[in-house]
Design a protein around this motif. Sequence first.
Motif, short mmCIF file in Angstrom:
data_model
loop_
_atom_site.label_atom_id
_atom_site.label_comp_id
_atom_site.label_asym_id
_atom_site.label_seq_id
_atom_site.Cartn_x
_atom_site.Cartn_y
_atom_site.Cartn_z
N GLN A 140 -26.31 -8.43 15.58
CA GLN A 140 -24.95 -7.86 15.07
C GLN A 140 -24.93 -7.52 13.83
OE1 GLN A 140 -23.87 -12.23 15.12
NE2 GLN A 140 -22.44 -11.89 17.02
N LEU A 141 -25.88 -7.65 12.88
CA LEU A 141 -26.04 -6.99 11.53
C LEU A 141 -26.22 -5.50 11.65
CD1 LEU A 141 -27.71 -9.61 9.15
CD2 LEU A 141 -25.51 -8.82 8.86
N SER A 142 -27.13 -5.40 12.93
CA SER A 142 -27.40 -3.96 13.05
C SER A 142 -26.27 -3.16 13.34
CB SER A 142 -28.49 -4.04 14.15
OG SER A 142 -28.85 -2.59 14.70
N ALA A 143 -25.42 -3.83 14.27
CA ALA A 143 -23.95 -3.08 14.64
C ALA A 143 -23.23 -2.78 13.43
CB ALA A 143 -23.14 -4.06 15.74
N VAL A 144 -23.17 -3.89 12.53
CA VAL A 144 -22.49 -3.71 11.31
C VAL A 144 -22.76 -2.41 10.63
CG1 VAL A 144 -21.91 -4.69 9.01
CG2 VAL A 144 -21.71 -6.17 11.37
N ARG A 145 -24.31 -2.30 10.27
CA ARG A 145 -24.72 -1.12 9.44
C ARG A 145 -24.36 0.03 10.15
NH1 ARG A 145 -29.36 -4.80 9.26
NH2 ARG A 145 -30.39 -3.79 10.93
N VAL A 146 -24.50 0.26 11.64
CA VAL A 146 -24.03 1.31 12.25
C VAL A 146 -22.56 1.72 11.95
CG1 VAL A 146 -23.72 2.69 14.66
CG2 VAL A 146 -25.69 1.22 13.92
N ILE A 147 -21.74 0.50 11.97
CA ILE A 147 -20.32 0.92 11.71
C ILE A 147 -20.05 1.26 10.22
CG2 ILE A 147 -18.01 -0.42 11.34
CD1 ILE A 147 -19.04 -2.08 13.63
N GLU A 148 -20.78 0.65 9.34
CA GLU A 148 -20.54 1.18 7.87
C GLU A 148 -21.04 2.54 7.66
OE1 GLU A 148 -22.58 -0.93 4.58
OE2 GLU A 148 -22.83 -2.58 5.78
N HIS A 149 -22.16 2.84 8.43
CA HIS A 149 -22.45 4.34 8.35
C HIS A 149 -21.39 5.28 8.77
CE1 HIS A 149 -26.18 2.97 7.19
NE2 HIS A 149 -27.00 2.64 8.22
N THR A 150 -20.95 5.02 9.73
CA THR A 150 -19.89 5.94 10.53
C THR A 150 -18.72 5.72 9.78
OG1 THR A 150 -20.76 5.15 12.89
CG2 THR A 150 -18.28 5.92 12.65
N TRP A 151 -18.23 4.72 9.26
CA TRP A 151 -17.06 4.51 8.26
C TRP A 151 -17.37 5.60 6.89
CZ3 TRP A 151 -15.58 2.02 3.48
CH2 TRP A 151 -14.08 2.03 3.25
N HIS A 152 -18.46 5.36 6.43
CA HIS A 152 -18.70 6.30 5.26
C HIS A 152 -18.63 7.76 5.68
CE1 HIS A 152 -20.44 2.65 2.88
NE2 HIS A 152 -19.45 2.75 2.46
N SER A 153 -19.17 8.07 6.69
CA SER A 153 -19.25 9.44 7.15
C SER A 153 -17.85 9.99 7.51
CB SER A 153 -20.18 9.49 8.61
OG SER A 153 -20.11 10.80 8.93
N ALA A 154 -16.96 9.20 8.17
CA ALA A 154 -15.57 9.43 8.45
C ALA A 154 -15.14 9.79 7.08
CB ALA A 154 -15.02 8.35 9.24
N LEU A 155 -15.26 8.96 6.06
CA LEU A 155 -14.42 9.30 4.91
C LEU A 155 -15.10 10.60 4.06
CD1 LEU A 155 -14.93 5.96 2.61
CD2 LEU A 155 -12.76 7.30 3.30
N ILE A 156 -16.16 10.94 4.43
CA ILE A 156 -16.62 12.34 3.80
C ILE A 156 -16.17 13.44 4.58
CG2 ILE A 156 -18.78 13.79 3.59
CD1 ILE A 156 -20.27 11.02 3.10
N THR A 157 -15.96 13.22 6.05
CA THR A 157 -15.59 14.18 6.73
C THR A 157 -14.09 14.48 6.79
OG1 THR A 157 -15.50 12.95 8.54
CG2 THR A 157 -17.42 14.39 8.59
N TRP A 158 -13.32 13.57 6.49
CA TRP A 158 -11.86 13.41 6.00
C TRP A 158 -11.65 14.35 4.74
CZ3 TRP A 158 -9.17 10.68 2.38
CH2 TRP A 158 -7.70 11.12 2.18
N LEU A 159 -12.31 13.65 3.67
CA LEU A 159 -12.25 14.38 2.58
C LEU A 159 -12.60 15.77 2.30
CD1 LEU A 159 -13.54 11.35 0.53
CD2 LEU A 159 -11.28 12.25 0.29
N SER A 160 -13.39 16.29 3.21
CA SER A 160 -13.82 17.80 3.27
C SER A 160 -12.85 18.41 4.15
CB SER A 160 -15.19 17.83 3.69
OG SER A 160 -15.39 17.23 4.93
N GLY A 161 -12.23 17.97 4.83
CA GLY A 161 -11.00 18.62 5.46
C GLY A 161 -11.70 18.76 7.12
N ARG A 162 -12.79 18.13 7.48
CA ARG A 162 -13.26 18.48 8.70
C ARG A 162 -13.04 17.57 9.86
NH1 ARG A 162 -18.73 17.65 8.33
NH2 ARG A 162 -18.76 16.85 6.43
N ALA A 163 -12.10 16.65 9.54
CA ALA A 163 -11.80 15.81 10.35
C ALA A 163 -10.31 15.23 10.13
CB ALA A 163 -12.75 14.40 10.27
N SER A 164 -9.55 14.97 11.09
CA SER A 164 -8.10 14.70 10.74
C SER A 164 -8.12 13.23 10.84
CB SER A 164 -7.36 14.96 11.93
OG SER A 164 -7.73 14.41 13.35
#
Length: 221
Positions: free
Chosen positions: A173-197
């Motif tokens: 479960q902690l492994s799944a949480v880490r992957v979710i964390e990484h995806t959330w932070h990556s989503a923030l970066i792509t949204w802030l850079s205008g590469r994702a809606s």
Amino acid sequence: MPAEAKTAAETAAKDAPPAARAVQPASPPLTERQEARRRRILHASAQLASRGGFDAVQMREVAESSQVALGTLYRYFPSKVHLLVATMQDQLAHMHGTLRKKPPAGDTAAERVAETLMRAFRALQREPHLADAMVRALTFADRSVSPEVDQVSRQTTAIILDAMGLDDPTPAQLSAVRVIEHTWHSALITWLSGRASIAQVKIDIETVCRLIDPTEVRGPE
């Protein structure tokens, strides 16, 4: 480290006095007065970042706004990157408190985590300059900022585990949480850079959160 990130990190480090750049031993708990001073500093940092992003946060202005001496500010935060990463942890802690008052209502852990992270994302969306400053600081952070970065990670993990309703997660479960964390932070970066809606971010968050339910069924291996 990307060239831009390395340059920004080095610039922030050069702004600090030599004593502030030295590796510091673990500090004792803050007194009530010191904690109040620290909170003023974090509030000033967030206010300046909200107005103009990463470049608007200048240590001298933070010191003036929080009514502390510049040398005192550097004792709390050796550089702007340290300060902004700590600001992100503080913002996440505030979000966590808000989320606890109004927990997500999904039927499954995956739905609750997705709802929680999207609520946190929308809170950051309301302050795009602040979000950009904090995420840039995380990107620029080197090993000297590891304690602050770890605090951000622990706070994000706590938010996700609360949404899952878990006090004692399994390694899977902690492994799944880490992957979710990484995806959330990556989503923030792509949204802030205008590469994702926002719609694309929502789809990505919901997709990665589906990792949770199979983990719950399988349990520890």
